[in-house]
Design an enzyme around this catalytic site. Structure first.
Site, short mmCIF file in Angstrom:
data_model
loop_
_atom_site.label_atom_id
_atom_site.label_comp_id
_atom_site.label_asym_id
_atom_site.label_seq_id
_atom_site.Cartn_x
_atom_site.Cartn_y
_atom_site.Cartn_z
N SER A 144 0.83 -1.20 0.04
CA SER A 144 0.17 -0.22 -0.03
C SER A 144 1.03 1.07 -0.08
O SER A 144 2.12 1.21 0.42
CB SER A 144 -0.92 -0.07 1.20
OG SER A 144 -1.53 1.30 1.61
N TYR A 157 -2.19 -1.08 10.80
CA TYR A 157 -2.19 -1.20 9.10
C TYR A 157 -0.81 -0.68 8.57
O TYR A 157 -0.26 -1.53 7.66
CB TYR A 157 -3.39 -0.71 8.65
CG TYR A 157 -3.58 -0.83 7.08
CD1 TYR A 157 -4.25 -2.01 6.56
CD2 TYR A 157 -2.94 0.12 5.91
CE1 TYR A 157 -4.30 -1.86 5.07
CE2 TYR A 157 -3.14 0.10 4.65
CZ TYR A 157 -4.04 -0.99 4.15
OH TYR A 157 -4.06 -1.27 2.84
P1 NAD Z 1 -11.63 -6.33 0.17
O1 NAD Z 1 -12.14 -6.18 1.87
O2 NAD Z 1 -12.48 -5.85 -0.88
O3 NAD Z 1 -10.97 -7.78 0.29
C1 NAD Z 1 -10.25 -8.40 1.31
C2 NAD Z 1 -10.38 -9.88 1.00
O4 NAD Z 1 -9.54 -10.50 2.11
C3 NAD Z 1 -11.57 -10.64 0.83
O5 NAD Z 1 -11.37 -11.60 -0.01
C4 NAD Z 1 -11.52 -10.98 2.31
O6 NAD Z 1 -12.71 -12.18 2.38
C5 NAD Z 1 -10.31 -11.69 2.45
N1 NAD Z 1 -9.95 -11.79 3.90
C6 NAD Z 1 -10.02 -11.00 5.08
N2 NAD Z 1 -9.95 -11.51 5.94
C7 NAD Z 1 -9.35 -12.92 5.77
C8 NAD Z 1 -8.76 -14.14 6.30
N3 NAD Z 1 -8.74 -14.02 8.08
N4 NAD Z 1 -8.43 -15.14 5.55
C9 NAD Z 1 -8.81 -15.05 4.41
N5 NAD Z 1 -9.09 -14.11 3.57
C10 NAD Z 1 -9.40 -12.99 4.33
O7 NAD Z 1 -10.17 -5.35 0.36
P2 NAD Z 1 -9.21 -4.90 -0.77
O8 NAD Z 1 -9.45 -3.55 -0.71
O9 NAD Z 1 -9.57 -5.39 -1.97
O10 NAD Z 1 -7.82 -5.04 -0.45
C11 NAD Z 1 -7.15 -6.15 -0.65
C12 NAD Z 1 -5.62 -5.73 -0.63
O11 NAD Z 1 -5.29 -4.67 -0.99
C13 NAD Z 1 -5.26 -5.65 1.07
O12 NAD Z 1 -4.24 -6.25 1.60
C14 NAD Z 1 -5.39 -4.19 1.16
O13 NAD Z 1 -4.68 -3.76 2.49
C15 NAD Z 1 -4.57 -3.82 0.01
N6 NAD Z 1 -4.85 -2.35 -0.44
C16 NAD Z 1 -6.13 -2.00 -0.66
C17 NAD Z 1 -6.18 -0.43 -0.83
C18 NAD Z 1 -7.69 0.01 -1.18
O14 NAD Z 1 -7.62 1.43 -1.14
N7 NAD Z 1 -8.73 -0.51 -1.18
C19 NAD Z 1 -4.95 0.20 -1.15
C20 NAD Z 1 -3.72 -0.38 -0.97
C21 NAD Z 1 -3.78 -1.56 -0.65
#
Ligand code: NAD
Length: 262
Positions: A144, A157
């Site tokens: 991130s 985080y």
């Molecule tokens: P999201 O909430 O849409 O998806 C998260 C996924 O992780 C889901 O499939 C959920 O079921 C799964 N998950 C959660 N807890 C779990 C567990 N204990 N075991 C297995 N699976 C689990 O989130 P997203 O925004 O798509 O985020 C995905 C990644 O991208 C994360 O690592 C997040 O930190 C990173 N990220 C997101 C953003 C953003 O702005 N959305 C920015 C930078 C980084």
């Protein structure tokens, strides 16, 4: 640039939603077999799994909980037993929690550390030996902009994301001569369910409206004034598996609308 990816196996943690699901769709479109993972409604997950197979690939679902090392081991074992290999591993599962440190529930701290950081150690612990044996592997860790810079109220985080970048660099050096590449993607804000939840939490922590959170907090740092899209992150993940990226390793690939340039 992508032809060698046909028939390869990709394990993507946290791929029932958001960025992970976007990566799974993009990889399936380019001929990779997929292991999806994550939580959610069983019928919805099955629908997404079948949808991936429209591209003529095989997709399986494994519901391993990323806080449970023994379930993570079974995830990698099932991938290998089904497809004979794990070629590409995307450590993407992640959660967020926003609160001042004195109110931060210890259980949330532990959950963020295990899902956003330690799970990548466990997947790699089991998948790297398979990649070494076959002499090819690609690991992508979802980091991130918060792996590079901080925001208040996100101690867990930010700590986990800085940690995953350190893990990426160290592992990249360790396996560089095994034709295994390890990189991280550092997105700014992407509008997914994770961010939608955060908008509400941040409004509460800072005592402002949700509209103000989007304008004055999330997109304030993002100089393009646009959310990064899931498809853009999924294309960067594909690029990191392509031959163009064969000499990239240990790199944070930043896609943050200029946030960390300032
Ligand atoms: P999201 O909430 O849409 O998806 C998260 C996924 O992780 C889901 O499939 C959920 O079921 C799964 N998950 C959660 N807890 C779990 C567990 N204990 N075991 C297995 N699976 C689990 O989130 P997203 O925004 O798509 O985020 C995905 C990644 O991208 C994360 O690592 C997040 O930190 C990173 N990220 C997101 C953003 C953003 O702005 N959305 C920015 C930078 C980084």
């Amino acid at each position: 640039m992508f032809n060698h990816l046909k028939g390869k196996t990709a394990v993507i943690t946290g791929s029932t939603s958001g960025i992970g699901l976007g990566i799974a769709k993009n990889f399936a479109k380019h001929g990779m077999n997929i292991v999806i993972n994550g939580f959610g409604d069983a019928d919805e997950i099955e629908k997404e799994r079948k949808d991936l197979e429209r591209h003529g690939v095989k997709a399986i679902y494994n519901g391993a909980d990323m806080t449970k090392p023994d379930e993570i081991e079974s995830l990698i074992k099932e991938a290998q037993a089904t497809f004979g290999s794990v070629d590409i591993l995307v450590n993407n599962a992640g959660i967020q929690y926003v609160a001042p440190v004195e109110d931060f529930p210890p259980a949330k701290w532990e959950a963020i550390m295990s899902i956003n950081l330690s799970s990548a150690f466990y997947t790699c612990h089991h998948a790297i030996p398979l990649m070494k044996k076959q002499g090819w592997g690609r690991v992508i860790n979802m980091c991130s902009a918060h792996g590079l810079v901080a925001s208040p109220y996100k101690t867990a985080y930010v700590a986990a994301k800085h940690g995953i970048l350190g893990f990426t660099k160290s592992l990249a050096l360790e396996v560089a001569e095994n034709n295994i590449r390890v990189n991280a993607i550092c997105p700014g804000y992407v509008k997914t369910p994770l961010v939608e939840g955060q908008i509400a939490d941040t409004a509460k922590s800072r005592g402002i409206t949700e509209e103000e959170v989007v304008k004055d907090v999330l997109l304030k740092a993002q100089h393009t004034k646009e959310f990064v899209t899931i498809e853009q992150v999924a294309d960067i993940a594909l690029f990191l598996c392509s031959s163009a990226a064969d000499n990239m390793t240990g790199s944070p690939v930043i896609v943050d609308g200029g946030w960390t340039a300032a």
